[in-house]
Design an enzyme around this catalytic site. Structure first.
Site, PDB file in Angstrom:
ATOM      1  N   SER A  12      53.455  53.696  57.918  1.00 57.07           N
ATOM      2  CA  SER A  12      52.773  53.545  56.636  1.00 57.07           C
ATOM      3  C   SER A  12      51.587  54.498  56.475  1.00 57.07           C
ATOM      4  CB  SER A  12      52.321  52.096  56.460  1.00 57.07           C
ATOM      5  OG  SER A  12      51.490  51.711  57.542  1.00 57.07           O
ATOM      6  N   GLY A  13      51.727  55.717  57.008  1.00 55.39           N
ATOM      7  CA  GLY A  13      50.748  56.766  56.712  1.00 55.39           C
ATOM      8  C   GLY A  13      51.209  57.543  55.486  1.00 55.39           C
ATOM      9  N   ALA A  15      53.083  60.070  55.180  1.00 56.27           N
ATOM     10  CA  ALA A  15      54.503  60.441  55.164  1.00 56.27           C
ATOM     11  C   ALA A  15      55.354  59.285  54.650  1.00 56.27           C
ATOM     12  CB  ALA A  15      54.940  60.858  56.572  1.00 56.27           C
ATOM     13  N   LYS A  34      53.578  48.399  61.990  1.00 54.82           N
ATOM     14  CA  LYS A  34      53.261  47.578  63.162  1.00 54.82           C
ATOM     15  C   LYS A  34      52.099  46.615  62.973  1.00 54.82           C
ATOM     16  CE  LYS A  34      52.614  50.675  66.496  1.00 54.82           C
ATOM     17  NZ  LYS A  34      52.541  51.212  67.868  1.00 54.82           N
ATOM     18  N   GLY A  47      38.921  65.405  57.959  1.00 57.09           N
ATOM     19  CA  GLY A  47      38.804  66.752  57.414  1.00 57.09           C
ATOM     20  C   GLY A  47      39.408  66.914  56.031  1.00 57.09           C
ATOM     21  N   GLY A  48      40.723  66.922  55.934  1.00 59.38           N
ATOM     22  CA  GLY A  48      41.332  67.074  54.626  1.00 59.38           C
ATOM     23  C   GLY A  48      42.738  67.605  54.672  1.00 59.38           C
ATOM     24  N   GLU A 112      37.836  74.973  58.059  1.00 59.40           N
ATOM     25  CA  GLU A 112      37.926  74.446  59.429  1.00 59.40           C
ATOM     26  C   GLU A 112      38.402  75.577  60.318  1.00 59.40           C
ATOM     27  OE1 GLU A 112      39.216  70.088  59.855  1.00 59.40           O
ATOM     28  OE2 GLU A 112      40.022  70.653  57.926  1.00 59.40           O
ATOM     29  N   ASP A 216      56.061  55.689  69.213  1.00 58.89           N
ATOM     30  CA  ASP A 216      57.265  54.850  69.081  1.00 58.89           C
ATOM     31  C   ASP A 216      58.459  55.614  68.489  1.00 58.89           C
ATOM     32  OD1 ASP A 216      55.472  52.922  69.861  1.00 58.89           O
ATOM     33  OD2 ASP A 216      55.203  52.108  67.853  1.00 58.89           O
ATOM     34  N   HIS A 237      41.503  67.482  70.216  1.00 58.56           N
ATOM     35  CA  HIS A 237      40.448  67.809  69.254  1.00 58.56           C
ATOM     36  C   HIS A 237      39.184  68.119  70.053  1.00 58.56           C
ATOM     37  CE1 HIS A 237      37.676  67.711  65.942  1.00 58.56           C
ATOM     38  NE2 HIS A 237      38.694  67.623  65.098  1.00 58.56           N
ATOM     39  N   ARG A 283      41.728  75.566  67.528  1.00 62.74           N
ATOM     40  CA  ARG A 283      41.343  74.393  68.308  1.00 62.74           C
ATOM     41  C   ARG A 283      41.644  74.482  69.804  1.00 62.74           C
ATOM     42  NH1 ARG A 283      42.825  69.271  64.725  1.00 62.74           N
ATOM     43  NH2 ARG A 283      41.193  69.880  63.291  1.00 62.74           N
ATOM     44  N   HIS A 344      44.589  64.363  70.207  1.00 56.35           N
ATOM     45  CA  HIS A 344      44.441  64.218  68.756  1.00 56.35           C
ATOM     46  C   HIS A 344      45.765  64.306  67.997  1.00 56.35           C
ATOM     47  CE1 HIS A 344      42.573  64.594  64.845  1.00 56.35           C
ATOM     48  NE2 HIS A 344      43.014  65.824  64.658  1.00 56.35           N
ATOM     49  N   ARG A 379      48.647  73.459  66.079  1.00 56.44           N
ATOM     50  CA  ARG A 379      48.556  73.182  64.641  1.00 56.44           C
ATOM     51  C   ARG A 379      47.240  73.702  64.058  1.00 56.44           C
ATOM     52  NH1 ARG A 379      46.163  68.736  61.707  1.00 56.44           N
ATOM     53  NH2 ARG A 379      45.260  68.266  63.733  1.00 56.44           N
ATOM     54  N   LEU A 385      48.519  66.733  57.090  1.00 58.11           N
ATOM     55  CA  LEU A 385      48.719  65.889  55.904  1.00 58.11           C
ATOM     56  C   LEU A 385      49.593  66.645  54.907  1.00 58.11           C
ATOM     57  CD1 LEU A 385      45.089  64.467  55.350  1.00 58.11           C
ATOM     58  CD2 LEU A 385      47.046  63.240  56.283  1.00 58.11           C
TER      59      LEU A 385
HETATM   60  C1  SIN Z   1      39.163  67.019  61.523  1.00 58.05           C
HETATM   61  O1  SIN Z   1      38.612  66.509  60.559  1.00 58.05           O
HETATM   62  O2  SIN Z   1      38.594  67.726  62.341  1.00 58.05           O
HETATM   63  C2  SIN Z   1      40.618  66.751  61.718  1.00 58.05           C
HETATM   64  C3  SIN Z   1      41.398  67.581  60.817  1.00 58.05           C
HETATM   65  C4  SIN Z   1      42.754  67.814  61.405  1.00 58.05           C
HETATM   66  O3  SIN Z   1      42.991  67.468  62.547  1.00 58.05           O
HETATM   67  O4  SIN Z   1      43.584  68.400  60.710  1.00 58.05           O
END
Ligand code: SIN
Length: 532
Positions: A12-13, A15, A34, A47-48, A112, A216, A237, A283, A344, A379, A385
């Site tokens: 239920s995110g 996606a 769950k 972040g976004g 970012e 899962d 992260h 990252r 992360h 990534r 997202l």
């Molecule tokens: C963050 O706000 O640093 C996470 C953003 C991400 O992982 O895409």
């Protein structure tokens, strides 16, 4: 048995919810999750969502940043498609009621690590919560969606397991699900099954993921015989709050995007030693640099410093981070924040195609559970997202075509066999194994790996798997046991993929193969269980 639905959505995110909202206009949707519906990694995303929304930006630039971060193994067709469909899906999110932060009459775009332009839409520093709020509201209003909270998916129902033989292409007919409140296993038959169950940060001792992130979907798909790819690429992260009570609270990368500097305990900035983009390097580079600084100087953490910015600006741009840190006695407007890396985001997962379909027919995997080829070996921040929203639309459109063109007959499905299970009084075995897996994954299969450490981890995981298998069939399933089995499976897959890759690339760094090897390893690692 539940009556068959057209679409079964697991998770239920962003996606699962955005797929459900589109699918429900054309058929019945059962959505199982769950815990409470809002308990997903999306809800915690700070972040976004990255997309080309400004005149100074271009699709080519967003593609290039994604590919550079991905360290040479992004699937470029997927990158192009996701980047180009980005603005469209973001408009759909806005139509569903998501309020992104604006500046004047345009959207406020932040930066970012790894992004060469400002292109990240956000809702203050609680972007995920705003997306989740809007989508959950719309889902509860939709008459065709039945939501089942506190329902833990146990296993997928696939044809080969019903007919008990290997098939050229397996098919999925739904899932067995534990209703946690009544403690009953229910059968959820469906024409289309969507895995949107998120990531697997809980495989590691330190993670900024919520407790539900136990891998899962990957584990279920693997047990059902689906192809799994690139599990060695777990993203750490760089900056989670280092505080005994903070439970790895994330300090968004957008804090560095708005100018924060990483410093040693004595105040020395150190990122210029590691990358030309300094604190905004990709990252993997930043996490390894912090790990190296901590090991070199024997420190428990490094410090993130944004005190040079105006205090009112910090409070209004990062209200959630500011308030949360203050609760722990830290005022980020006055002092640098102690930070450490934590698990992360899982870049690998269930291999799915451009429509989000796995190699099991009618089983789709989207969001963090999936491997689509977008992220490559690392990534780019805030691309996840976006990926989830784009693939929700594509998998909905593709599965709808399937519903229209294929004659679906769901076969007789055997009820879940609980065997001679009795209630468990040995919960200590579950918690002991959880702790052990997470600790050796952190120590042996973390930011820096070696052949010896990977071997040690595999030996441990094999022993634990045996113990879990015995336990699993002797006792009634519980949520904890289901999650433990999945965590152990995912740990094994990460180790096996890491052992396959005899080089260092992106998020996978092995001191025995410190160089990138484009001749032999410019490719994905694949893993698939033989069912018979
Ligand atoms: C963050 O706000 O640093 C996470 C953003 C991400 O992982 O895409």
């Amino acid at each position: 048995m539940q009556s068959a639905s057209d679409f079964l959505v697991i998770g239920s995110g962003i996606a699962g919810l955005s797929f459900a909202l589109q699918a429900a206009d054309h058929g019945t949707v059962a959505l199982v999750t769950k815990r409470e519906i809002t308990e997903s990694a999306t809800n915690y995303a700070q972040g976004g969502i990255a997309s080309v929304f400004s005149e100074e930006d271009t699709f080519e630039s967003h593609m290039e940043d994604t590919i550079v971060a991905g360290a040479g193994i992004c699937h470029e067709d997927v990158v192009k498609m996701v980047v180009e469909e980005g603005p469209g899906v973001i408009r759909t999110l806005i139509e569903w009621g998501v309020n992104f932060t604006t500046r004047g009459n345009t959207y406020d775009l932040t930066r970012e690590g790894g992004h060469s332009k400002r292109r990240i839409l956000h809702a203050d520093d609680l972007t995920g919560r705003e997306i989740e709020r809007a989508l959950v509201t719309a889902v509860f209003e939709h008459p065709n969606i039945e939501v089942y909270e506190n329902h833990t998916a146990i296993d997928l129902i696939v044809e080969s397991k019903i007919v008990k033989r290997q098939l050229e292409r397996n098919r999925c007919f739904g899932a067995y699900v534990l209703d946690v409140e009544s403690n009953r296993v229910k059968t959820f038959p469906a024409k289309i099954t969507l895995l949107a169950s998120g990531g697997a940060g809980k495989v590691y001792l330190y993670t900024c993921n919520p407790d539900v992130a136990s891998g899962d979907g990957v584990a279920m798909a693997y047990r059902a015989g689906a192809k799994i790819a690139n599990m060695e690429f777990m993203q750490f992260h760089p900056t989670t709050l280092y505080h005994p009570q903070a439970k790895s609270f994330l300090i968004s990368e957008s804090v560095r995007g708005e100018g924060a500097i990483l410093r040693r305990r004595d105040g020395t900035p150190f990122m210029e030693k590691y990358h030309k983009l300094k604190d905004l390097a990709p990252r993997d580079v930043v996490a390894r640099a912090i790990d190296n600084e901590m090991k070199t100087y024997g420190d428990d953490c490094v410090y993130l410093d944004i005190t040079h910015k105006d205090a009112d600006y910090i409070k209004s741009r990062f209200p959630n981070i500011y308030r949360t840190c203050l609760k722990f006695g830290l005022d980020m407007t006055l002092e640098p924040l102690p930070v450490v890396p934590a698990a992360h985001y899982l870049c690998g997962g269930v291999a799915s195609d451009l429509n989000g379909e796995s190699d099991i027919r009618h089983l789709y995997a989207i969001g963090e559970v999936a491997f689509t080829g977008l992220h490559g070996a690392n990534r780019l921040a805030s691309n996840s997202l976006l990926e989830a929203a784009v693939f929700a639309g594509r998998s909905y459109r593709h599965s709808l075509e399937q519903l229209k063109s294929v004659r679906f007959e769901i076969p007789e499905i055997p009820e879940w066999d609980a065997g001679t299970a009795i209630d468990s009084d040995e919960m200590v075995v579950v918690s002991q194994n959880w702790d052990e897996v997470r600790r050796f994954m952190w120590n042996y299969v973390g930011i820096v790996r070696s052949n010896k450490r990977l071997e040690r981890a595999l030996n441990r995981i094999n022993l634990i798997q045996e113990e879990i298998a015995e336990y699993y069939w002797n006792f009634k399933v519980t949520s904890d046991l289901i999650e433990l089995r999945n965590v152990a499976t995912v740990a094994e897959l990460i180790v096996l993929c890491a052992m396959q890759r005899k080089e260092s690339r992106g998020l996978h760094y092995n001191i025995d193969y410190p160089e990138r090897d484009d001749v032999n390893w410019k490719r994905d690692t694949l893993i698939q269980k033989q069912l018979f």
